[in-house]
Design a protein around this motif. Sequence first.
Motif, PDB file in Angstrom:
ATOM      1  N   LEU A   6     -15.917 -12.007  16.879  1.00  0.00           N
ATOM      2  CA  LEU A   6     -14.858 -10.691  15.935  1.00  0.00           C
ATOM      3  C   LEU A   6     -14.629 -11.491  15.315  1.00  0.00           C
ATOM      4  N   SER A   7     -13.691 -12.056  14.678  1.00  0.00           N
ATOM      5  CA  SER A   7     -13.298 -13.066  13.849  1.00  0.00           C
ATOM      6  C   SER A   7     -13.986 -13.413  13.124  1.00  0.00           C
ATOM      7  N   ALA A   8     -15.006 -14.287  13.051  1.00  0.00           N
ATOM      8  CA  ALA A   8     -16.146 -14.597  12.171  1.00  0.00           C
ATOM      9  C   ALA A   8     -16.621 -13.199  11.711  1.00  0.00           C
ATOM     10  N   MET A   9     -17.307 -12.085  12.291  1.00  0.00           N
ATOM     11  CA  MET A   9     -17.401 -11.247  11.178  1.00  0.00           C
ATOM     12  C   MET A   9     -16.131 -10.793  11.419  1.00  0.00           C
ATOM     13  N   LEU A  10     -15.422 -10.307  11.272  1.00  0.00           N
ATOM     14  CA  LEU A  10     -13.922  -9.658  10.557  1.00  0.00           C
ATOM     15  C   LEU A  10     -14.071 -10.162   8.735  1.00  0.00           C
ATOM     16  N   LYS A  11     -14.060 -11.638   9.228  1.00  0.00           N
ATOM     17  CA  LYS A  11     -13.192 -12.492   8.347  1.00  0.00           C
ATOM     18  C   LYS A  11     -14.947 -12.182   6.990  1.00  0.00           C
ATOM     19  N   SER A  12     -16.076 -11.677   7.229  1.00  0.00           N
ATOM     20  CA  SER A  12     -17.113 -11.760   6.279  1.00  0.00           C
ATOM     21  C   SER A  12     -16.282 -10.275   5.823  1.00  0.00           C
ATOM     22  N   ALA A  13     -16.271  -9.672   6.763  1.00  0.00           N
ATOM     23  CA  ALA A  13     -16.052  -7.914   6.592  1.00  0.00           C
ATOM     24  C   ALA A  13     -14.684  -7.924   5.140  1.00  0.00           C
ATOM     25  N   GLN A  14     -13.205  -9.135   5.516  1.00  0.00           N
ATOM     26  CA  GLN A  14     -12.579  -9.069   4.758  1.00  0.00           C
ATOM     27  C   GLN A  14     -12.523  -9.325   3.257  1.00  0.00           C
ATOM     28  N   ALA A  15     -13.461 -10.464   3.327  1.00  0.00           N
ATOM     29  CA  ALA A  15     -13.733 -10.937   1.953  1.00  0.00           C
ATOM     30  C   ALA A  15     -15.109  -9.853   0.848  1.00  0.00           C
ATOM     31  N   GLY A  16     -15.892  -9.525   1.990  1.00  0.00           N
ATOM     32  CA  GLY A  16     -16.382  -8.493   0.861  1.00  0.00           C
ATOM     33  C   GLY A  16     -16.391  -6.708   0.641  1.00  0.00           C
ATOM     34  N   LYS A  17     -15.006  -6.743   1.577  1.00  0.00           N
ATOM     35  CA  LYS A  17     -14.500  -5.213   1.451  1.00  0.00           C
ATOM     36  C   LYS A  17     -15.240  -4.201   2.083  1.00  0.00           C
ATOM     37  N   TYR A  18     -15.606  -4.319   2.995  1.00  0.00           N
ATOM     38  CA  TYR A  18     -16.582  -3.193   3.735  1.00  0.00           C
ATOM     39  C   TYR A  18     -15.362  -3.791   5.158  1.00  0.00           C
ATOM     40  N   HIS A 209      -6.744   1.636  13.393  1.00  0.00           N
ATOM     41  CA  HIS A 209      -6.921   2.454  14.996  1.00  0.00           C
ATOM     42  C   HIS A 209      -6.708   4.211  14.827  1.00  0.00           C
ATOM     43  N   GLY A 210      -7.619   5.042  14.914  1.00  0.00           N
ATOM     44  CA  GLY A 210      -7.528   6.156  15.591  1.00  0.00           C
ATOM     45  C   GLY A 210      -7.893   6.509  14.032  1.00  0.00           C
ATOM     46  N   GLY A 211      -9.546   6.224  13.940  1.00  0.00           N
ATOM     47  CA  GLY A 211     -10.450   6.789  12.758  1.00  0.00           C
ATOM     48  C   GLY A 211     -11.180   7.455  12.710  1.00  0.00           C
ATOM     49  N   THR A 212     -11.131   8.755  13.450  1.00  0.00           N
ATOM     50  CA  THR A 212     -11.703  10.012  13.691  1.00  0.00           C
ATOM     51  C   THR A 212     -10.891  11.311  13.217  1.00  0.00           C
ATOM     52  N   GLY A 213     -11.361  11.902  12.141  1.00  0.00           N
ATOM     53  CA  GLY A 213     -10.892  12.914  11.437  1.00  0.00           C
ATOM     54  C   GLY A 213     -10.595  12.336   9.908  1.00  0.00           C
ATOM     55  N   LEU A 214     -10.762  10.734   9.216  1.00  0.00           N
ATOM     56  CA  LEU A 214      -9.778  10.571   8.602  1.00  0.00           C
ATOM     57  C   LEU A 214     -10.892  10.977   7.599  1.00  0.00           C
ATOM     58  N   THR A 215     -10.556  10.831   6.241  1.00  0.00           N
ATOM     59  CA  THR A 215     -11.953  12.048   5.550  1.00  0.00           C
ATOM     60  C   THR A 215     -12.037  10.143   4.810  1.00  0.00           C
ATOM     61  N   GLU A 216     -13.330  10.457   3.554  1.00  0.00           N
ATOM     62  CA  GLU A 216     -13.798   9.363   3.298  1.00  0.00           C
ATOM     63  C   GLU A 216     -12.956   8.408   2.170  1.00  0.00           C
ATOM     64  N   GLN A 217     -11.899   9.356   1.369  1.00  0.00           N
ATOM     65  CA  GLN A 217     -11.299   8.734   0.639  1.00  0.00           C
ATOM     66  C   GLN A 217     -10.182   7.991   1.395  1.00  0.00           C
ATOM     67  N   GLN A 218     -10.205   8.372   1.939  1.00  0.00           N
ATOM     68  CA  GLN A 218      -8.848   7.372   3.143  1.00  0.00           C
ATOM     69  C   GLN A 218      -9.255   7.081   3.738  1.00  0.00           C
ATOM     70  N   PHE A 219     -10.080   6.325   4.851  1.00  0.00           N
ATOM     71  CA  PHE A 219     -11.084   5.311   4.548  1.00  0.00           C
ATOM     72  C   PHE A 219     -11.044   4.171   3.639  1.00  0.00           C
ATOM     73  N   GLU A 220     -12.085   4.508   2.585  1.00  0.00           N
ATOM     74  CA  GLU A 220     -12.220   3.816   0.775  1.00  0.00           C
ATOM     75  C   GLU A 220     -10.854   3.242   0.975  1.00  0.00           C
ATOM     76  N   ARG A 221      -9.560   3.792   0.819  1.00  0.00           N
ATOM     77  CA  ARG A 221      -8.601   3.532   0.466  1.00  0.00           C
ATOM     78  C   ARG A 221      -7.812   2.035   1.534  1.00  0.00           C
ATOM     79  N   CYS A 222      -7.736   2.908   2.687  1.00  0.00           N
ATOM     80  CA  CYS A 222      -7.198   1.576   3.846  1.00  0.00           C
ATOM     81  C   CYS A 222      -8.361   0.814   4.105  1.00  0.00           C
ATOM     82  N   ILE A 223      -9.785   0.452   3.847  1.00  0.00           N
ATOM     83  CA  ILE A 223     -10.555  -0.835   3.485  1.00  0.00           C
ATOM     84  C   ILE A 223     -10.119  -1.091   2.677  1.00  0.00           C
ATOM     85  N   GLN A 224     -10.198  -1.141   2.030  1.00  0.00           N
ATOM     86  CA  GLN A 224      -9.899  -1.901   0.112  1.00  0.00           C
ATOM     87  C   GLN A 224      -8.545  -2.308   0.142  1.00  0.00           C
TER      88      GLN A 224
END
Length: 291
Positions: A6-18, A209-224
């Motif tokens: 998990l640590s390695a995978m999420l560090k990659s995601a964090q750096a890549g903004k996904y 946590h609690g991703g079910t029901g969020l909009t595309e825009q809400q996901f995008e802002r949280c991820i960014q």
Amino acid sequence: MALGYLSAMLKSAQAGKYAIAAFNIIDYNSARAVIDGAQEMNAPIIIQLSVKTIRLWGFKPIASWVHAFAADADVPVALHLDHCKDLDVIRGCIDAGWTSVMFDGSALPFDENVARSLEAYEIAQAAGVGLEAELGAIGGTEDDKFVAEDEAILADVDECIAFCAAMPKLATFAPAFGTAHGFYKGEPKIAYDRLERITAKVDIPIALHGGTGLTEQQFERCIQSGCAKVNISTMHKQQFIDGFADLRRKEPTNNEPIPYIAAQYDAMKSGVKQMIGLFGSDGKASVTAAR
């Protein structure tokens, strides 16, 4: 390939903004649908399980399913334990081959949460696996945990900094910032400012946590804003049920089990692929570190 960490995978995601989708599986068919969906999208994926699901099937059978599917996949797959308060379950998962675990002490006073989370952190560090920990009270229902909306508590920024300083090698950190488990009863009130203040001071990848029901825009802002792991449980469970129920409505005289299993698989896999696309992790398997 072998299971990823998990640590390695999420560090990659964090750096890549996904963000990497983390699905709470229910059974063998569910695990198959999640990993096959990730394979078709060329995306990293996290398989996670609740304590009650582990108690239903057992540590070793679950580990055997996921290890076998991951071995045949060309994408990074992590095996994660979701919300857990029992250190014996954490040890059981680690012994059976989980690559990360979560200790949830969010219902405890801050000092006690730190102390108990540190116990889990030391167990995980000694075994070479990642730990997720939580601060604040995330609303809604998750397995046997229920937090009423008016009792949800946003994580304090200073406490987040102190919490993560005590455990600097956390694989991921889950602060409460307004999302909720289960189906939202109204418009989610996400405290983006608080999330951004936390990620400005804490370099650990954030779990939503609690991703079910969020909009595309809400996901995008949280991820960014720093969320690298997004949990999907309620939606996946609903598709697990709907796959059976929809076919039964269409073919009420069909009493052969295999078409129902296939319909369930198709419904879940479709949802997996949809979420991967929303989180921007499609096509990211080759740029996501597994170890």
